[in-house]
Design a protein around this motif. Structure first.
Motif, PDB file in Angstrom:
ATOM      1  N   ASP A  42      14.694   8.019   1.825  1.00  0.00           N
ATOM      2  CA  ASP A  42      13.557   8.294   1.153  1.00  0.00           C
ATOM      3  C   ASP A  42      12.861   9.494   1.741  1.00  0.00           C
ATOM      4  O   ASP A  42      13.035   9.621   3.067  1.00  0.00           O
ATOM      5  CB  ASP A  42      12.641   7.171   1.027  1.00  0.00           C
ATOM      6  CG  ASP A  42      12.858   5.928  -0.120  1.00  0.00           C
ATOM      7  OD1 ASP A  42      13.549   6.239  -0.867  1.00  0.00           O
ATOM      8  OD2 ASP A  42      12.231   5.044  -0.057  1.00  0.00           O
ATOM      9  N   LYS A  57       4.738   9.211   0.066  1.00  0.00           N
ATOM     10  CA  LYS A  57       6.071   9.199  -0.467  1.00  0.00           C
ATOM     11  C   LYS A  57       6.297  10.114  -1.608  1.00  0.00           C
ATOM     12  O   LYS A  57       5.500  10.048  -2.713  1.00  0.00           O
ATOM     13  CB  LYS A  57       6.273   7.676  -0.712  1.00  0.00           C
ATOM     14  CG  LYS A  57       7.658   7.297  -1.544  1.00  0.00           C
ATOM     15  CD  LYS A  57       7.896   5.987  -1.828  1.00  0.00           C
ATOM     16  CE  LYS A  57       9.459   5.782  -2.163  1.00  0.00           C
ATOM     17  NZ  LYS A  57       9.645   4.195  -2.623  1.00  0.00           N
ATOM     18  N   SER A  59       8.359  10.948  -5.162  1.00  0.00           N
ATOM     19  CA  SER A  59       9.232  10.745  -6.158  1.00  0.00           C
ATOM     20  C   SER A  59      10.240  11.881  -6.588  1.00  0.00           C
ATOM     21  O   SER A  59      10.266  12.871  -5.934  1.00  0.00           O
ATOM     22  CB  SER A  59       8.470  10.424  -7.537  1.00  0.00           C
ATOM     23  OG  SER A  59       7.851  11.860  -7.931  1.00  0.00           O
ATOM     24  N   GLU A  60      11.374  11.499  -6.853  1.00  0.00           N
ATOM     25  CA  GLU A  60      12.478  12.389  -7.090  1.00  0.00           C
ATOM     26  C   GLU A  60      12.075  13.863  -7.878  1.00  0.00           C
ATOM     27  O   GLU A  60      12.366  14.750  -7.508  1.00  0.00           O
ATOM     28  CB  GLU A  60      13.659  11.774  -7.687  1.00  0.00           C
ATOM     29  CG  GLU A  60      14.831  12.647  -7.667  1.00  0.00           C
ATOM     30  CD  GLU A  60      15.483  12.850  -6.185  1.00  0.00           C
ATOM     31  OE1 GLU A  60      16.146  13.822  -6.095  1.00  0.00           O
ATOM     32  OE2 GLU A  60      15.425  11.846  -5.568  1.00  0.00           O
TER      33      GLU A  60
END
Length: 91
Positions: A42, A57, A59-60
């Protein structure tokens, strides 16, 4: 209208002390990784806010747009709306 910065008062269970390795690496505690559904591979964005480091974090779609924006910027090109929106979403 500017968004008001969020403040968060940490509870003792929200805090862990980690040590920076010789290579500049840190290990995120398992409880934090589980609570944020972080796994091997990740991506996290690291933002500097004053004297704080903030991890987000990615996201794609945000990761892809950020990579495109970074490439365009390094080549002296204009950043597209999609890319600029992705960067705004990081802040």
């Amino acid at each position: 209208m500017m968004a008001k910065a969020q403040t968060h008062k940490a509870n003792i269970q929200d805090i862990e002390i980690v040590r920076v390795s010789e290579k500049g690496q840190i290990t995120l505690p398992v409880s934090f990784r589980r609570s944020k559904d972080l796994g091997k591979g990740d991506y996290l964005a690291v933002l500097v806010r004053g004297d704080e480091l903030v991890l987000r974090k990615l996201s794609e779609p945000i990761l892809e747009a950020w990579q495109e924006a970074r490439k365009a910027y390094s080549e002296g090109k204009t950043v597209s709306w999609k890319e600029s929106r992705a960067l705004k979403d990081l802040d």
